[in-house]
Motif scaffolding. Structure first.
Motif, PDB file in Angstrom:
ATOM      1  N   LEU A   1       0.864  -1.173   0.000  1.00  0.00           N
ATOM      2  CA  LEU A   1       0.000   0.000   0.000  1.00  0.00           C
ATOM      3  C   LEU A   1       0.902   1.226   0.000  1.00  0.00           C
ATOM      4  O   LEU A   1       1.886   1.278   0.749  1.00  0.00           O
ATOM      5  N   LEU A   2       0.581   2.218  -0.819  1.00  0.00           N
ATOM      6  CA  LEU A   2       1.353   3.455  -0.873  1.00  0.00           C
ATOM      7  C   LEU A   2       0.474   4.598  -0.375  1.00  0.00           C
ATOM      8  O   LEU A   2      -0.624   4.822  -0.889  1.00  0.00           O
ATOM      9  N   VAL A   3       0.959   5.302   0.656  1.00  0.00           N
ATOM     10  CA  VAL A   3       0.233   6.432   1.231  1.00  0.00           C
ATOM     11  C   VAL A   3       1.070   7.693   1.025  1.00  0.00           C
ATOM     12  O   VAL A   3       2.270   7.697   1.335  1.00  0.00           O
ATOM     13  N   LEU A   4       0.455   8.741   0.526  1.00  0.00           N
ATOM     14  CA  LEU A   4       1.180   9.978   0.280  1.00  0.00           C
ATOM     15  C   LEU A   4       1.095  10.893   1.493  1.00  0.00           C
ATOM     16  O   LEU A   4       0.050  10.992   2.143  1.00  0.00           O
ATOM     17  N   THR A   5       2.199  11.578   1.787  1.00  0.00           N
ATOM     18  CA  THR A   5       2.193  12.572   2.845  1.00  0.00           C
ATOM     19  C   THR A   5       1.423  13.800   2.367  1.00  0.00           C
ATOM     20  O   THR A   5       1.059  13.906   1.195  1.00  0.00           O
ATOM     21  N   THR A   6       1.195  14.742   3.284  1.00  0.00           N
ATOM     22  CA  THR A   6       0.402  15.912   2.940  1.00  0.00           C
ATOM     23  C   THR A   6       0.997  16.691   1.788  1.00  0.00           C
ATOM     24  O   THR A   6       0.292  17.194   0.915  1.00  0.00           O
ATOM     25  N   GLY A   7       2.322  16.809   1.783  1.00  0.00           N
ATOM     26  CA  GLY A   7       2.967  17.500   0.671  1.00  0.00           C
ATOM     27  C   GLY A   7       2.616  18.965   0.591  1.00  0.00           C
ATOM     28  O   GLY A   7       2.294  19.486  -0.475  1.00  0.00           O
ATOM     29  N   SER A   8       2.658  19.659   1.749  1.00  0.00           N
ATOM     30  CA  SER A   8       2.299  21.083   1.758  1.00  0.00           C
ATOM     31  C   SER A   8       3.312  21.931   0.992  1.00  0.00           C
ATOM     32  O   SER A   8       3.006  23.033   0.558  1.00  0.00           O
ATOM     33  N   THR A   9       4.514  21.408   0.834  1.00  0.00           N
ATOM     34  CA  THR A   9       5.528  22.113   0.039  1.00  0.00           C
ATOM     35  C   THR A   9       6.075  21.154  -1.011  1.00  0.00           C
ATOM     36  O   THR A   9       6.900  20.304  -0.718  1.00  0.00           O
ATOM     37  N   GLY A  10       5.580  21.282  -2.247  1.00  0.00           N
ATOM     38  CA  GLY A  10       6.079  20.448  -3.319  1.00  0.00           C
ATOM     39  C   GLY A  10       5.421  19.079  -3.364  1.00  0.00           C
ATOM     40  O   GLY A  10       4.393  18.828  -2.741  1.00  0.00           O
ATOM     41  N   THR A  11       6.024  18.170  -4.127  1.00  0.00           N
ATOM     42  CA  THR A  11       5.497  16.826  -4.302  1.00  0.00           C
ATOM     43  C   THR A  11       5.542  16.059  -2.985  1.00  0.00           C
ATOM     44  O   THR A  11       6.552  16.077  -2.287  1.00  0.00           O
ATOM     45  N   PRO A  12       4.456  15.388  -2.618  1.00  0.00           N
ATOM     46  CA  PRO A  12       4.470  14.619  -1.374  1.00  0.00           C
ATOM     47  C   PRO A  12       5.409  13.428  -1.464  1.00  0.00           C
ATOM     48  O   PRO A  12       5.818  13.021  -2.556  1.00  0.00           O
ATOM     49  N   LYS A  13       5.744  12.866  -0.312  1.00  0.00           N
ATOM     50  CA  LYS A  13       6.528  11.632  -0.283  1.00  0.00           C
ATOM     51  C   LYS A  13       5.583  10.446  -0.348  1.00  0.00           C
ATOM     52  O   LYS A  13       4.456  10.505   0.144  1.00  0.00           O
ATOM     53  N   GLY A  14       6.058   9.378  -0.947  1.00  0.00           N
ATOM     54  CA  GLY A  14       5.293   8.142  -0.981  1.00  0.00           C
ATOM     55  C   GLY A  14       5.749   7.235   0.143  1.00  0.00           C
ATOM     56  O   GLY A  14       6.937   6.879   0.222  1.00  0.00           O
ATOM     57  N   VAL A  15       4.846   6.866   1.023  1.00  0.00           N
ATOM     58  CA  VAL A  15       5.169   6.041   2.186  1.00  0.00           C
ATOM     59  C   VAL A  15       4.653   4.626   1.934  1.00  0.00           C
ATOM     60  O   VAL A  15       3.450   4.420   1.759  1.00  0.00           O
ATOM     61  N   ARG A  16       5.574   3.666   1.896  1.00  0.00           N
ATOM     62  CA  ARG A  16       5.216   2.283   1.574  1.00  0.00           C
ATOM     63  C   ARG A  16       4.824   1.520   2.840  1.00  0.00           C
ATOM     64  O   ARG A  16       5.580   1.459   3.805  1.00  0.00           O
ATOM     65  N   HIS A  17       3.636   0.942   2.825  1.00  0.00           N
ATOM     66  CA  HIS A  17       3.131   0.128   3.929  1.00  0.00           C
ATOM     67  C   HIS A  17       2.755  -1.248   3.406  1.00  0.00           C
ATOM     68  O   HIS A  17       2.710  -1.497   2.200  1.00  0.00           O
ATOM     69  N   ASP A  18       2.449  -2.134   4.346  1.00  0.00           N
ATOM     70  CA  ASP A  18       1.886  -3.437   4.003  1.00  0.00           C
ATOM     71  C   ASP A  18       0.599  -3.608   4.798  1.00  0.00           C
ATOM     72  O   ASP A  18       0.546  -3.257   5.985  1.00  0.00           O
ATOM     73  N   TRP A  19      -0.437  -4.123   4.152  1.00  0.00           N
ATOM     74  CA  TRP A  19      -1.733  -4.264   4.814  1.00  0.00           C
ATOM     75  C   TRP A  19      -1.647  -5.103   6.082  1.00  0.00           C
ATOM     76  O   TRP A  19      -2.358  -4.839   7.058  1.00  0.00           O
ATOM     77  N   SER A  20      -0.790  -6.111   6.093  1.00  0.00           N
ATOM     78  CA  SER A  20      -0.715  -6.992   7.268  1.00  0.00           C
ATOM     79  C   SER A  20      -0.307  -6.215   8.507  1.00  0.00           C
ATOM     80  O   SER A  20      -0.824  -6.460   9.606  1.00  0.00           O
ATOM     81  N   ARG A  21       0.598  -5.243   8.370  1.00  0.00           N
ATOM     82  CA  ARG A  21       1.009  -4.428   9.519  1.00  0.00           C
ATOM     83  C   ARG A  21      -0.120  -3.505   9.972  1.00  0.00           C
ATOM     84  O   ARG A  21      -0.352  -3.334  11.165  1.00  0.00           O
ATOM     85  N   GLN A  22      -0.807  -2.917   9.014  1.00  0.00           N
ATOM     86  CA  GLN A  22      -1.850  -1.962   9.367  1.00  0.00           C
ATOM     87  C   GLN A  22      -3.070  -2.628   9.992  1.00  0.00           C
ATOM     88  O   GLN A  22      -3.808  -2.001  10.757  1.00  0.00           O
ATOM     89  N   LEU A  23      -3.283  -3.886   9.680  1.00  0.00           N
ATOM     90  CA  LEU A  23      -4.462  -4.587  10.199  1.00  0.00           C
ATOM     91  C   LEU A  23      -4.162  -5.463  11.409  1.00  0.00           C
ATOM     92  O   LEU A  23      -5.068  -6.103  11.944  1.00  0.00           O
TER      93      LEU A  23
END
Length: 453
Positions: free
Chosen positions: A133-155
Motif C-alpha cells: 500500500l502506498l500512502v502519500l504525505t500531505t505535501g504542503s511544500t512540493g510533491t508529497p513523499k510516498g510512504v510504503r506500507h503493508d496491509w498486514s502491519r496496518q491490520l
C-alpha cells in the motif's frame, strides 16, 4: 482490508457498512464490489495503480480489491488538479489511474473508469504474502513523499478489536489521508457504520450528523473547534456523541475542557499517528499531550517513544516499510516525528512542528503555546500563529484569528495582547489580523511561514 469486509459480511451481511451520497452499502454489497474490482484488475494485469475519487465506497472497494490480489494502490486527493495529478503520477510511476473524473485524461495519464475494471469476482481464500500500500504525505511544500506500507502491519491490531455494531462514525478526514485510512480500518474492522460525506467541512456535515444519528467522530482539533461553533449556533440539542477522538494536531487543554463540558458522558481520546510510523494507539485520559509513562516502553513493545534533543521519536510495529524508491527499512528503526515536545510533570506536551518554529532575531519561538493563549481568549473561535517576514529580526510572530459570533474586533485584539503580555518579548504577537477563515489543508492549520526553522 478485504478480510475486514469479508468478516463483516459473514457476521451480518445486511449490516450497513457505509452511508454515502450515492446510497447505502451493506457489508455484503461492499465485499462483492471489492471482489469484482479485484477480478477486473487481475484480468488486466494491473499491479500498481492510483485512485482519484470522492466516492468513498468506491475508494474502499478499490483498496480492498488491491489487498485481495497483492496490487499496490495509492489514493490521491479527490479534488486534485489535472496538473498536480499528472505530476504525482509521473513521480510515483502510476501508469494507471482509476477515477470517475474523465477530465483528468487531459493530463496525459491513462484514466480508467471504475466500470472498466470490474470483472469476475475473486474468491481467493489465501491472501498474498505481500500486500503493498502506498500512502502519500500531505505535501504542503512540493510533491508529497510516498510512504510504503503493508496491509498486514496496518491490520494487525484488528484481530482483537471489539464489536462495534451499532456505532455510527463520521469520516471527517479525506480518503487519501493516513488518518482517514485508520478510521476506515477501525470502522470496518469492528462492524460499525461509516457516514462518508463528500464535503468534510464542519458546516457541511451538521445535517448528516443529525440525520444519521452519528455517535462517534474522529477529527482534527481545528475541525472540532469549528464543529463546536456549528453546534452552538444550531437550535437543536447537541447530538449525544459517545466517542470524541482528536488527531492530526496537538490538542490544547482549553479545547479538551470544552469538549468534556459539551459531552460529559462521552469518551474523549487523542490519537498520535503519522504516515511513516503508523498509529501509536489512543490516549483516553482526556488530558492534552501524552502520558510520560509511554517513554518507558520495553524493547519488545509494539510501540515505544523516546525524546532526542527535544524531538519525539517513535518505534512501532506498524511503521512503514520505507519511502517510495528506497529499500526496506529495519522493522525496529526509530523514526523522528518532527514534533518538538517537553516533559512537564507526568505529561509529554507538544510544542509544535520543527518546521513551524519561528526564528525571531535568533530566538526560537514555538507557535503552539502562543496559539493556546490566543484561542483561550473569549471571542476567538480559532487562531493561527505563524512567522511573518521582518527586515530587522528576520521574522516576527503573527496571528490570524477567526472571531466568534458577535465578538468585537478591537476588544478581542486588546485581549489577545493582554493574554500574551507576560511572554518573552520575541514571543509576543506583533501582528493580529482578523480573517474569515484560516489557512488550512485537510482540516489542519498550516502554520509554517517566514522565519520557520
Amino acid at each position: 482490508m478485504i478480510e475486514l469486509l469479508r468478516r463483516g459480511a459473514e457476521r451480518q451481511p445486511d449490516a450497513l457498512a457505509m452511508i454515502a451520497e450515492g446510497g447505502e452499502w451493506s457489508y455484503a454489497r461492499l465485499t462483492a464490489e471489492a471482489e469484482a474490482l479485484a477480478g477486473g484488475l487481475r484480468a488486466a494485469g494491473v499491479t500498481r495503480f492510483a485512485i482519484v475519487s470522492n466516492d468513498i465506497p468506491l475508494v474502499v472497494a478499490l483498496l480492498a480489491a488491491s489487498s485481495l490480489i497483492g496490487a499496490e494502490a495509492c489514493t490521491y486527493a479527490p479534488d486534485i488538479t489535472v496538473e498536480e495529478m499528472a505530476r504525482q503520477a509521473a513521480a510515483f510511476a502510476h501508469d494507471v489511474v482509476v477515477s470517475d473524473r474523465p477530465e483528468l485524461a487531459s493530463g496525459g495519464v491513462r484514466i480508467v473508469a471504475p466500470d472498466e475494471v470490474r470483472g469476475e469476482r475473486v474468491a481467493d481464500a489465501v491472501l498474498p504474502e505481500r500486500r503493498p500500500l502506498l500512502v502519500l504525505t500531505t505535501g504542503s511544500t512540493g510533491t508529497p513523499k510516498g510512504v510504503r506500507h503493508d496491509w498486514s502491519r496496518q491490520l494487525s491490531r484488528m484481530a482483537s478489536a471489539r464489536d462495534g455494531s451499532g456505532q455510527v462514525w463520521l469520516l471527517a478526514y479525506g480518503p487519501q489521508q493516513f488518518a482517514g485510512l485508520q478510521v476506515l480500518i477501525h470502522v470496518l474492522g469492528t462492524g460499525a457504520t461509516l457516514v462518508a460525506p463528500s464535503v468534510r467541512r464542519p458546516q457541511a456535515v451538521l445535517e448528516l450528523i443529525h440525520d444519521h444519528a452519528v455517535s462517534h467522530i474522529s477529527a482534527t482539533p481545528t475541525f472540532w473547534r469549528f464543529m463546536l461553533a456549528e453546534f452552538r449556533a444550531d437550535a437543536r440539542p447537541v447530538p449525544p456523541l459517545r466517542q470524541v477522538t482528536l488527531g492530526g494536531e496537538a490538542a490544547p487543554g482549553a479545547l479538551l475542557e470544552e469538549l468534556r463540558a459539551t459531552w460529559p458522558e462521552a469518551r474523549i481520546s487523542h490519537i498520535y499517528a503519522g504516515s511513516e510510523f503508523g498509529s501509536t494507539g489512543s490516549v483516553r485520559d482526556g488530558d492534552d499531550g501524552l502520558p510520560v509513562s509511554l517513554l518507558s516502553g520495553a524493547n519488545d513493545a509494539d510501540v515505544s517513544l523516546k525524546i532526542v534533543d527535544g524531538e519525539l521519536y517513535v518505534r512501532s510495529g506498524a511503521s512503514m516499510l520505507g519511502y517510495y524508491g528506497d529499500d526496506d527499512r529495519p522493522p525496529d528503526e526509530w523514526w523522528p516525528t518532527g514534533d518538538l515536545v517537553e516533559v512537564v510533570g507526568d505529561r509529554i506536551e507538544f510544542r509544535g512542528r520543527k518546521t513551524d518554529v519561528i526564528n525571531v532575531g535568533g530566538v526560537k519561538v514555538h507557535p503552539l503555546p502562543v496559539e493556546d493563549r490566543v484561542t483561550a481568549v473569549p471571542g476567538v473561535q480559532a487562531a493561527r500563529v505563524y512567522g511573518r517576514a521582518n527586515a530587522l529580526v528576520g521574522a516576527v510572530v503573527a496571528v490570524d484569528v477567526v472571531l466568534g459570533p458577535g465578538a468585537d474586533d478591537k476588544a478581542v485584539k486588546a485581549a489577545i495582547r493582554g493574554a500574551c503580555a507576560d511572554l518573552p518579548r520575541p514571543w509576543q504577537p506583533k501582528s493580529i489580523v482578523v480573517v474569515e477563515e484560516l489557512v488550512m489543508k485537510e482540516n489542519k492549520v498550516v502554520r509554517g511561514g517566514a522565519g520557520a526553522d
